[in-house]
Motif scaffolding. Sequence first.
Motif, PDB file in Angstrom:
ATOM      1  N   LEU A 200      51.613  78.660  66.540  1.00 22.42           N
ATOM      2  CA  LEU A 200      52.705  79.623  66.728  1.00 22.42           C
ATOM      3  C   LEU A 200      54.065  78.935  66.638  1.00 22.42           C
ATOM      4  CD1 LEU A 200      51.351  81.892  69.614  1.00 22.42           C
ATOM      5  CD2 LEU A 200      51.212  82.247  67.147  1.00 22.42           C
ATOM      6  N   LEU A 201      54.141  77.721  67.187  1.00 21.86           N
ATOM      7  CA  LEU A 201      55.409  76.986  67.142  1.00 21.86           C
ATOM      8  C   LEU A 201      55.783  76.655  65.703  1.00 21.86           C
ATOM      9  CD1 LEU A 201      57.772  75.396  68.310  1.00 21.86           C
ATOM     10  CD2 LEU A 201      56.210  73.461  68.639  1.00 21.86           C
ATOM     11  N   GLU A 203      54.771  78.077  62.999  1.00 18.55           N
ATOM     12  CA  GLU A 203      55.063  79.313  62.277  1.00 18.55           C
ATOM     13  C   GLU A 203      56.491  79.778  62.558  1.00 18.55           C
ATOM     14  OE1 GLU A 203      52.744  83.447  61.277  1.00 18.55           O
ATOM     15  OE2 GLU A 203      52.508  82.603  63.274  1.00 18.55           O
ATOM     16  N   SER A 204      56.886  79.707  63.814  1.00 22.58           N
ATOM     17  CA  SER A 204      58.248  80.111  64.177  1.00 22.58           C
ATOM     18  C   SER A 204      59.285  79.177  63.568  1.00 22.58           C
ATOM     19  CB  SER A 204      58.395  80.130  65.705  1.00 22.58           C
ATOM     20  OG  SER A 204      57.535  81.088  66.287  1.00 22.58           O
ATOM     21  N   THR A 207      59.715  80.201  59.917  1.00 22.02           N
ATOM     22  CA  THR A 207      60.159  81.545  59.531  1.00 22.02           C
ATOM     23  C   THR A 207      61.380  82.041  60.290  1.00 22.02           C
ATOM     24  OG1 THR A 207      58.611  82.547  61.110  1.00 22.02           O
ATOM     25  CG2 THR A 207      57.817  82.192  58.861  1.00 22.02           C
ATOM     26  N   ASP A 208      61.744  81.381  61.383  1.00 18.56           N
ATOM     27  CA  ASP A 208      62.877  81.866  62.179  1.00 18.56           C
ATOM     28  C   ASP A 208      64.185  81.761  61.399  1.00 18.56           C
ATOM     29  OD1 ASP A 208      64.191  82.612  64.816  1.00 18.56           O
ATOM     30  OD2 ASP A 208      65.146  80.681  64.401  1.00 18.56           O
ATOM     31  N   ARG A 212      67.504  80.133  66.352  1.00 20.09           N
ATOM     32  CA  ARG A 212      67.125  79.758  67.711  1.00 20.09           C
ATOM     33  C   ARG A 212      66.755  78.279  67.779  1.00 20.09           C
ATOM     34  NH1 ARG A 212      62.502  83.727  69.405  1.00 20.09           N
ATOM     35  NH2 ARG A 212      62.012  83.553  67.174  1.00 20.09           N
ATOM     36  N   LEU A 217      61.962  78.277  70.723  1.00 17.24           N
ATOM     37  CA  LEU A 217      60.751  78.610  69.971  1.00 17.24           C
ATOM     38  C   LEU A 217      59.518  78.014  70.628  1.00 17.24           C
ATOM     39  CD1 LEU A 217      62.066  78.075  66.326  1.00 17.24           C
ATOM     40  CD2 LEU A 217      61.879  80.225  67.594  1.00 17.24           C
ATOM     41  N   ASP A 220      58.714  80.098  73.720  1.00 17.06           N
ATOM     42  CA  ASP A 220      58.082  81.377  73.383  1.00 17.06           C
ATOM     43  C   ASP A 220      56.595  81.194  73.096  1.00 17.06           C
ATOM     44  OD1 ASP A 220      60.495  82.629  73.676  1.00 17.06           O
ATOM     45  OD2 ASP A 220      60.913  82.829  71.535  1.00 17.06           O
ATOM     46  N   ALA A 221      56.264  80.162  72.324  1.00 16.16           N
ATOM     47  CA  ALA A 221      54.854  79.904  72.006  1.00 16.16           C
ATOM     48  C   ALA A 221      54.082  79.513  73.255  1.00 16.16           C
ATOM     49  CB  ALA A 221      54.762  78.810  70.944  1.00 16.16           C
ATOM     50  N   ARG A 248      67.082  71.332  65.554  1.00 16.47           N
ATOM     51  CA  ARG A 248      66.187  71.736  64.469  1.00 16.47           C
ATOM     52  C   ARG A 248      66.214  70.757  63.296  1.00 16.47           C
ATOM     53  NH1 ARG A 248      65.091  77.483  64.556  1.00 16.47           N
ATOM     54  NH2 ARG A 248      64.388  77.411  62.388  1.00 16.47           N
ATOM     55  N   GLU A 264      60.305  76.727  54.965  1.00 20.51           N
ATOM     56  CA  GLU A 264      59.466  77.932  55.097  1.00 20.51           C
ATOM     57  C   GLU A 264      58.184  77.861  54.268  1.00 20.51           C
ATOM     58  OE1 GLU A 264      59.784  82.789  54.797  1.00 20.51           O
ATOM     59  OE2 GLU A 264      61.585  81.552  54.801  1.00 20.51           O
TER      60      GLU A 264
END
Length: 294
Positions: A200-201, A203-204, A207-208, A212, A217, A220-221, A248, A264
Motif C-alpha cells: 500500500l505504501l 502504491e501510494s 500514484t499520489d 503528501r 503515506l 495511512d498504510a 519524497r 508512477e
Amino acid sequence: MPSRLRQCVVSALILSLLLFLSSLWLPQGTVQRCEESWRPCLSVYTPTRQVAPAAVPEELRGNDIIRECAGQQFQVSRLLLHLNSALGPASDVLLEPYLLCWEELIKFMEALGPLVGFFTHKVEEKITLIRELSLEESARQNATANDPHRVATPPPHAYRSVRSMLEAELQRGVVSFDTQTPSGSRTLLRLHRSLLWLQLLLESLGTDREGRSMGELCRDAYLEVLAQHHPWLVQRAAELVFRAMPDRSVFLQLVCVSTQEEAEPVMLIVVEAIRKIHQRTQKELEIRNMLDLP
C-alpha cells in the motif's frame, strides 16, 4: 546529578524503550478493534480494504523502464527479479525467493532513515527462523536418505514453498491456533501482513499526486493494515517514526527516477508483482484458517 551522567541515563532509557518496542513492531496478535480494546488507539482506523489490482499498461510490461541505480544498496530491479522468481507453479509461492524479496525490502526501509531501519531487525529474525527450519528439514531428509534401513522415498522438502510449509506444519502439529509457537506458518503470517503494508505504501508513493509527505503515506498504510495488530505503545512509537520520514526526493532516488511522473510506471510494475505474491499467500493461509494465528 551531573549533566553528562543525566544525559547518559536518559539515552539509555530511550534505547531500552526502543528495543522493547522493536520486539513488537511486526504484527504479533490477532485483530483487536479499537472499540473492543481497553487501550487507546490511533485516531484514524479503518478495517483493511480489499485492494483492487492496478492495471499495468501493455507498453510497460517489458520492465525496460526499471534500471539499476549505481551506488546504493536497494535495487528495485533486484526486488522485481525476486518477486517474479517467487511465483511458483500452481499458484504457489516459493519460499527462498520470497525471503530474498524481504531482504531487498529491508534495504529499502533502512534507506529511509535510522528510525525506520531500526525496526527491520525483527524482519531479519523472521527470515532467519524460516531458513533455520528449512535447514533442519534438509538435515532430517539427509539422515533419512543415508539410513540403510530406509524403505520409503522421503517426502518433498517441507519448506520449499508456502503451500508445502503450511501443509507440513499442520500435519506435524507444530501450528497452534491458541498459543504462540515458533512455527514457520505463524512467522510467515507476520511477514504477510507487513508485506501488504509495504504494498500500500509503494502504491501510494507511485500514484499520489497531492504532494503528501512520505510520513503521511506511510501512516495511512500503517493505519489500514498494521495498527489493528499493535498495542497502543507501539502505535505511538510508529507515529514518531512517520514524523521522521525523509522527503519524497529520497524515494525517487531509491527507485532511480527524477520525477513523480517517472516513478508512477515503475511502482505500477512493482506493486502488481507484490500483489500477486500477497494474494497467493493470502489464499493459502485462508483455506487453512491461519489468518488469525496468535
